[in-house]
Motif scaffolding. Structure first.
Motif, mmCIF file in Angstrom:
data_model
loop_
_atom_site.group_PDB
_atom_site.id
_atom_site.type_symbol
_atom_site.label_atom_id
_atom_site.label_comp_id
_atom_site.label_asym_id
_atom_site.label_seq_id
_atom_site.Cartn_x
_atom_site.Cartn_y
_atom_site.Cartn_z
ATOM 1 N N GLY A 12 0.784 -1.232 0.000
ATOM 2 C CA GLY A 12 0.000 0.000 0.000
ATOM 3 C C GLY A 12 0.810 1.274 0.000
ATOM 4 O O GLY A 12 0.435 2.250 0.660
ATOM 5 N N GLY A 13 1.927 1.289 -0.696
ATOM 6 C CA GLY A 13 2.744 2.487 -0.794
ATOM 7 C C GLY A 13 3.725 2.677 0.342
ATOM 8 O O GLY A 13 4.460 3.667 0.367
ATOM 9 N N THR A 14 3.769 1.734 1.296
ATOM 10 C CA THR A 14 4.716 1.812 2.403
ATOM 11 C C THR A 14 5.758 0.712 2.267
ATOM 12 O O THR A 14 5.415 -0.470 2.197
ATOM 13 N N ALA A 15 7.022 1.096 2.214
ATOM 14 C CA ALA A 15 8.121 0.125 2.188
ATOM 15 C C ALA A 15 8.587 -0.083 3.625
ATOM 16 O O ALA A 15 8.992 0.867 4.296
ATOM 17 N N THR A 16 8.520 -1.322 4.090
ATOM 18 C CA THR A 16 8.987 -1.652 5.435
ATOM 19 C C THR A 16 10.334 -2.349 5.328
ATOM 20 O O THR A 16 10.461 -3.380 4.646
ATOM 21 N N ILE A 17 11.331 -1.777 5.974
ATOM 22 C CA ILE A 17 12.688 -2.332 5.991
ATOM 23 C C ILE A 17 12.938 -2.835 7.408
ATOM 24 O O ILE A 17 12.908 -2.060 8.363
ATOM 25 N N TYR A 191 1.225 7.942 11.779
ATOM 26 C CA TYR A 191 2.188 8.813 11.114
ATOM 27 C C TYR A 191 2.291 8.493 9.620
ATOM 28 O O TYR A 191 2.353 9.400 8.774
ATOM 29 N N VAL A 192 2.315 7.209 9.285
ATOM 30 C CA VAL A 192 2.415 6.808 7.878
ATOM 31 C C VAL A 192 1.233 7.351 7.088
ATOM 32 O O VAL A 192 1.395 7.892 5.975
ATOM 33 N N LYS A 193 0.034 7.226 7.646
ATOM 34 C CA LYS A 193 -1.160 7.717 6.963
ATOM 35 C C LYS A 193 -1.094 9.225 6.744
ATOM 36 O O LYS A 193 -1.424 9.734 5.664
ATOM 37 N N ALA A 194 -0.644 9.950 7.768
ATOM 38 C CA ALA A 194 -0.539 11.404 7.653
ATOM 39 C C ALA A 194 0.495 11.808 6.607
ATOM 40 O O ALA A 194 0.270 12.733 5.815
ATOM 41 N N LEU A 195 1.620 11.120 6.582
ATOM 42 C CA LEU A 195 2.675 11.449 5.621
ATOM 43 C C LEU A 195 2.237 11.156 4.187
ATOM 44 O O LEU A 195 2.590 11.893 3.261
ATOM 45 N N ALA A 196 1.463 10.099 3.994
ATOM 46 C CA ALA A 196 1.031 9.717 2.649
ATOM 47 C C ALA A 196 0.041 10.699 2.053
ATOM 48 O O ALA A 196 -0.216 10.675 0.846
#
Length: 257
Positions: A12-17, A191-196
């Motif tokens: 969903g547009g988030t890369a998790t490392i 935070y991820v949702k807000a940044l996207a």
């Protein structure tokens, strides 16, 4: 072939490392450094990735440099020479980076936390600039850490090597928030949702703006900032955002829920 120590996943547009070397507390071994750098390159080159999350397995986020690989005169030089690239990749990433800590960080691990844009930890996470206690200097990480910390705290913690908790890390600017373990993923997701929601190019330009030295007076910077602002208002991304706002819809860069 050695098992990978860093996992890379995009949803969903988030890369998790994910750092996955719990046997040595996710220390920055040569293999982990290489794989982490490659994963950051991959995320930054993928147009589908909007936000990067840096996290870990095991009880420790990152213990800093792998001291077993640093034994012997000159043995640590490779790690010291390679690590700045990773900090630079995090610091200058055009895509926002969120650090998720379910455990402690030390030395170089704190340098990575400081290099991200948003950092969230559990209250039990602890931190220490332990370099002086083994006779070395927190030189490289100072370039990402010192812009985050207030000066009095930096002097105390760099010079004493004392351990401090997540509550104090929030107070001095190292973390954005400390939340209970059962709320950690929700806080990261918030935070991820807000940044996207931000335009990709606007986010990249804003990150660059935040990292630049401030002009001595506002008057000295107005011309450049007016030009930057006008350029984005006239850009394709800016016009899409303005149109979406008027039409009460989400801009085309916001990932589908």
């Amino acid at each position: 072939m050695a098992d990978e120590l860093v996992h890379y996943d995009v949803v969903g547009g988030t890369a998790t490392i994910t750092l996955d070397s719990p046997h040595n507390r996710n220390a920055l071994s040569a293999q982990l450094r290489r794989e982490l750098s490659e994963s950051l390159d991959k995320a930054q080159a993928d147009d589908a990735v909007r936000v990067i999350v840096l996290t870990h397995t095991g009880p420790v986020f990152c213990a800093g440099m792998d001291l077993k690989e640093a034994r012997g005169a000159g043995a640590g030089a490779q790690g010291v020479n390679e690590f700045p690239k990773i900090l630079e990749q995090l610091w200058t990433s055009p895509k926002p980076v969120v650090a998720r800590l379910a455990g402690p960080a030390r030395a170089g691990g704190i340098g990575m936390v400081a290099a991200t844009d948003i950092a969230v930890a559990v209250p039990e996470a602890t931190f220490a600039f332990s370099e002086v206690r083994i006779g070395v200097v927190p030189a490289v990480i100072s370039l990402t850490v010192l812009p985050r910390l207030n000066a009095r705290a930096a002097h105390e913690l760099f010079l004493t090597g004392d351990t401090f908790d997540a509550k104090r890390a929030v107070e001095i600017g190292l973390l954005n928030s400390a939340v209970p373990a059962d709320e950690l993923d929700d806080e990261v997701a918030r935070y991820v949702k807000a940044l996207a929601l931000g335009g990709p190019k606007a986010l990249a330009a804003t990150k660059e703006l935040l990292s630049k030295p401030r002009p001595a007076t506002p008057a000295e910077g107005f011309e450049a900032m007016n030009k930057l602002s006008a350029g984005f208002f006239a850009s394709e991304e800016g016009q899409e955002g303005i149109t979406a706002f008027a039409q009460k819809r989400k801009p085309n860069w916001v990932p589908e829920a």
